[in-house]
Design a protein around this motif. Structure first.
Motif, PDB file in Angstrom:
ATOM      1  N   TYR A   2      14.719 -24.601  62.759  1.00  0.00           N
ATOM      2  CA  TYR A   2      14.111 -23.798  62.017  1.00  0.00           C
ATOM      3  C   TYR A   2      12.851 -23.816  62.592  1.00  0.00           C
ATOM      4  O   TYR A   2      12.776 -21.763  62.174  1.00  0.00           O
ATOM      5  CB  TYR A   2      13.301 -24.701  60.694  1.00  0.00           C
ATOM      6  CG  TYR A   2      12.279 -24.535  59.942  1.00  0.00           C
ATOM      7  CD1 TYR A   2      11.430 -25.204  60.548  1.00  0.00           C
ATOM      8  CD2 TYR A   2      12.787 -23.493  59.068  1.00  0.00           C
ATOM      9  CE1 TYR A   2      10.130 -24.555  59.493  1.00  0.00           C
ATOM     10  CE2 TYR A   2      11.324 -23.211  58.192  1.00  0.00           C
ATOM     11  CZ  TYR A   2      10.073 -23.316  58.360  1.00  0.00           C
ATOM     12  OH  TYR A   2       9.625 -23.152  57.835  1.00  0.00           O
ATOM     13  N   GLN A   6      12.762 -19.142  61.767  1.00  0.00           N
ATOM     14  CA  GLN A   6      11.173 -18.876  60.816  1.00  0.00           C
ATOM     15  C   GLN A   6      10.066 -18.105  61.719  1.00  0.00           C
ATOM     16  O   GLN A   6       9.188 -17.103  61.133  1.00  0.00           O
ATOM     17  CB  GLN A   6      10.578 -20.290  60.588  1.00  0.00           C
ATOM     18  CG  GLN A   6      10.018 -20.401  58.940  1.00  0.00           C
ATOM     19  CD  GLN A   6       8.198 -20.068  59.945  1.00  0.00           C
ATOM     20  OE1 GLN A   6       7.524 -19.611  61.091  1.00  0.00           O
ATOM     21  NE2 GLN A   6       7.314 -19.626  59.062  1.00  0.00           N
ATOM     22  N   HIS A   9      11.178 -15.032  62.220  1.00  0.00           N
ATOM     23  CA  HIS A   9      11.768 -13.991  60.410  1.00  0.00           C
ATOM     24  C   HIS A   9       9.699 -13.636  60.814  1.00  0.00           C
ATOM     25  O   HIS A   9       9.693 -12.166  59.772  1.00  0.00           O
ATOM     26  CB  HIS A   9      11.484 -15.042  59.319  1.00  0.00           C
ATOM     27  CG  HIS A   9      12.085 -14.183  58.143  1.00  0.00           C
ATOM     28  ND1 HIS A   9      12.842 -13.199  57.255  1.00  0.00           N
ATOM     29  CD2 HIS A   9      10.307 -14.343  56.639  1.00  0.00           C
ATOM     30  CE1 HIS A   9      12.675 -12.844  56.692  1.00  0.00           C
ATOM     31  NE2 HIS A   9      12.099 -13.871  55.632  1.00  0.00           N
ATOM     32  N   SER A  10       9.009 -14.180  60.774  1.00  0.00           N
ATOM     33  CA  SER A  10       7.663 -13.993  60.722  1.00  0.00           C
ATOM     34  C   SER A  10       7.584 -12.570  61.373  1.00  0.00           C
ATOM     35  O   SER A  10       6.530 -11.859  61.312  1.00  0.00           O
ATOM     36  CB  SER A  10       6.592 -14.911  60.714  1.00  0.00           C
ATOM     37  OG  SER A  10       5.714 -15.094  60.687  1.00  0.00           O
ATOM     38  N   GLN A  56      16.384  -8.495  59.046  1.00  0.00           N
ATOM     39  CA  GLN A  56      15.234  -9.399  58.468  1.00  0.00           C
ATOM     40  C   GLN A  56      15.968 -10.884  57.211  1.00  0.00           C
ATOM     41  O   GLN A  56      15.509 -11.213  57.129  1.00  0.00           O
ATOM     42  CB  GLN A  56      14.493  -8.848  57.544  1.00  0.00           C
ATOM     43  CG  GLN A  56      12.815  -8.983  57.391  1.00  0.00           C
ATOM     44  CD  GLN A  56      11.986 -10.046  58.632  1.00  0.00           C
ATOM     45  OE1 GLN A  56      12.651 -10.605  58.712  1.00  0.00           O
ATOM     46  NE2 GLN A  56      10.563 -10.145  57.821  1.00  0.00           N
ATOM     47  N   GLY A  60      16.269 -14.051  56.236  1.00  0.00           N
ATOM     48  CA  GLY A  60      15.321 -14.968  55.561  1.00  0.00           C
ATOM     49  C   GLY A  60      16.430 -15.746  54.845  1.00  0.00           C
ATOM     50  O   GLY A  60      16.431 -16.563  54.163  1.00  0.00           O
ATOM     51  N   SER A  67      14.374 -24.080  55.064  1.00  0.00           N
ATOM     52  CA  SER A  67      12.738 -23.773  55.006  1.00  0.00           C
ATOM     53  C   SER A  67      12.580 -24.850  54.332  1.00  0.00           C
ATOM     54  O   SER A  67      12.865 -25.246  52.930  1.00  0.00           O
ATOM     55  CB  SER A  67      12.694 -22.816  54.772  1.00  0.00           C
ATOM     56  OG  SER A  67      11.540 -22.874  53.960  1.00  0.00           O
ATOM     57  N   LEU A  69       9.640 -25.348  52.635  1.00  0.00           N
ATOM     58  CA  LEU A  69       9.528 -24.197  51.929  1.00  0.00           C
ATOM     59  C   LEU A  69       9.716 -24.045  50.497  1.00  0.00           C
ATOM     60  O   LEU A  69       9.479 -23.697  49.391  1.00  0.00           O
ATOM     61  CB  LEU A  69       8.546 -22.918  52.315  1.00  0.00           C
ATOM     62  CG  LEU A  69       7.068 -23.171  53.401  1.00  0.00           C
ATOM     63  CD1 LEU A  69       6.860 -21.874  53.915  1.00  0.00           C
ATOM     64  CD2 LEU A  69       6.373 -24.742  53.024  1.00  0.00           C
ATOM     65  N   TYR A  85       8.770 -18.154  47.004  1.00  0.00           N
ATOM     66  CA  TYR A  85       9.902 -18.619  48.321  1.00  0.00           C
ATOM     67  C   TYR A  85      11.381 -18.584  47.832  1.00  0.00           C
ATOM     68  O   TYR A  85      12.183 -18.463  48.544  1.00  0.00           O
ATOM     69  CB  TYR A  85       9.540 -19.998  49.658  1.00  0.00           C
ATOM     70  CG  TYR A  85       8.452 -19.417  50.269  1.00  0.00           C
ATOM     71  CD1 TYR A  85       7.135 -19.581  50.122  1.00  0.00           C
ATOM     72  CD2 TYR A  85       8.603 -18.031  51.418  1.00  0.00           C
ATOM     73  CE1 TYR A  85       5.680 -19.862  50.765  1.00  0.00           C
ATOM     74  CE2 TYR A  85       7.102 -17.723  51.878  1.00  0.00           C
ATOM     75  CZ  TYR A  85       6.633 -18.387  51.633  1.00  0.00           C
ATOM     76  OH  TYR A  85       4.898 -18.323  52.772  1.00  0.00           O
ATOM     77  N   HIS A  89       9.864 -14.321  46.319  1.00  0.00           N
ATOM     78  CA  HIS A  89      10.347 -13.846  47.707  1.00  0.00           C
ATOM     79  C   HIS A  89      11.644 -12.355  48.071  1.00  0.00           C
ATOM     80  O   HIS A  89      11.438 -11.529  48.442  1.00  0.00           O
ATOM     81  CB  HIS A  89       9.610 -14.371  49.110  1.00  0.00           C
ATOM     82  CG  HIS A  89       9.465 -13.944  50.397  1.00  0.00           C
ATOM     83  ND1 HIS A  89       9.290 -12.801  51.282  1.00  0.00           N
ATOM     84  CD2 HIS A  89      10.438 -14.077  50.867  1.00  0.00           C
ATOM     85  CE1 HIS A  89       9.732 -12.521  52.026  1.00  0.00           C
ATOM     86  NE2 HIS A  89      10.510 -13.370  52.358  1.00  0.00           N
ATOM     87  N   MET A  93      12.322  -8.290  47.668  1.00  0.00           N
ATOM     88  CA  MET A  93      12.953  -8.813  49.533  1.00  0.00           C
ATOM     89  C   MET A  93      13.998  -7.528  49.587  1.00  0.00           C
ATOM     90  O   MET A  93      14.492  -6.924  49.557  1.00  0.00           O
ATOM     91  CB  MET A  93      12.835  -9.044  50.596  1.00  0.00           C
ATOM     92  CG  MET A  93      11.205  -9.827  50.153  1.00  0.00           C
ATOM     93  SD  MET A  93      10.628  -8.833  51.490  1.00  0.00           S
ATOM     94  CE  MET A  93       8.610  -9.125  51.461  1.00  0.00           C
ATOM     95  N   PRO A 136       3.878 -12.678  51.780  1.00  0.00           N
ATOM     96  CA  PRO A 136       3.064 -13.324  51.767  1.00  0.00           C
ATOM     97  C   PRO A 136       2.105 -13.080  53.125  1.00  0.00           C
ATOM     98  O   PRO A 136       1.736 -14.773  54.028  1.00  0.00           O
ATOM     99  CB  PRO A 136       4.179 -15.252  52.327  1.00  0.00           C
ATOM    100  CG  PRO A 136       4.862 -14.480  53.147  1.00  0.00           C
ATOM    101  CD  PRO A 136       5.373 -13.423  52.480  1.00  0.00           C
ATOM    102  N   VAL A 140       0.717 -15.472  56.923  1.00  0.00           N
ATOM    103  CA  VAL A 140       0.994 -14.904  58.159  1.00  0.00           C
ATOM    104  C   VAL A 140      -0.332 -15.054  58.599  1.00  0.00           C
ATOM    105  O   VAL A 140      -0.036 -14.673  59.926  1.00  0.00           O
ATOM    106  CB  VAL A 140       1.485 -13.354  57.944  1.00  0.00           C
ATOM    107  CG1 VAL A 140       1.353 -12.543  58.895  1.00  0.00           C
ATOM    108  CG2 VAL A 140       2.990 -13.169  57.086  1.00  0.00           C
TER     109      VAL A 140
END
Ligand code: HEM
Length: 142
Positions: A2, A6, A9-10, A56, A60, A67, A69, A85, A89, A93, A136, A140
């Motif tokens: 994870y 994560q 992705h960030s 991306q 995601g 996730s 979240l 989330y 989002h 996206m 978000p 970030v």
């Protein structure tokens, strides 16, 4: 697993923001200068930007399953974080990624370089605005 996805992705988010912004700026400059040639290497840049957004999206979509979240249970729509989330989002996206895909596809069908650049500029610019609103930033920057 994870954490790797994560953080990727960030992190890739910054690359997407830079490449999409540069795509918008350069297509606008070519439009203003009324350039008659649609240079191949710029098309490669617009193409790589699209593919980076696909990567991306893949990261995601994976995060949707792992996730902490993301939670689709009781109270999903009432909980701001779950709703963001789990729905807002991802949906927006995917719309931004769809706009970039359609924009590149349609621009190739245009007869003149000016029309090609105008199509890229319009679709990539709208995608950039949508994406900037749905990142978000608080998460970030934290
Ligand atoms: C170009 C498109 C996208 C960008 C720029 C983007 C950007 C981001 C950013 C910056 C975060 C916060 C990461 C952090 O907390 O540091 C995030 C989280 C997340 N994104 Fe995206 N995203 C995109 C597309 C997607 C798509 C298409 C989906 C799902 C279909 C998605 C699902 C998620 C999920 C589930 C999280 C929460 C991950 C977590 O922190 O546990 N994203 N995204």
């Amino acid at each position: 697993m994870y954490n790797i996805i994560q953080h990727s992705h960030s992190g890739i988010m910054w690359l997407v923001v830079v490449m999409l912004t540069l795509s918008v700026i350069f297509s606008l400059i070519k439009l203003i200068k009324k350039e008659e040639t649609a240079s191949a290497h710029w098309y490669k840049f617009f193409f790589y930007t699209k593919w980076l957004m696909y990567i991306q999206a893949l990261l995601g979509i994976t995060l949707m399953f792992i996730s902490p979240l993301v939670h689709f249970g009781e109270g999903f729509m009432k909980n701001e974080g779950w709703r963001f989330y789990g729905m807002e989002h991802p949906l927006m996206m995917l719309i931004a990624i769809g706009l970039v895909s359609i924009g590149l596809f349609k621009s190739k069908k245009k007869a003149t370089a000016i029309k090609k650049n105008k199509t890229i500029f319009i679709y990539y610019a709208i995608a950039l605005v949508v994406m900037m609103f749905m990142i978000p930033w608080a998460a970030v920057m934290s």
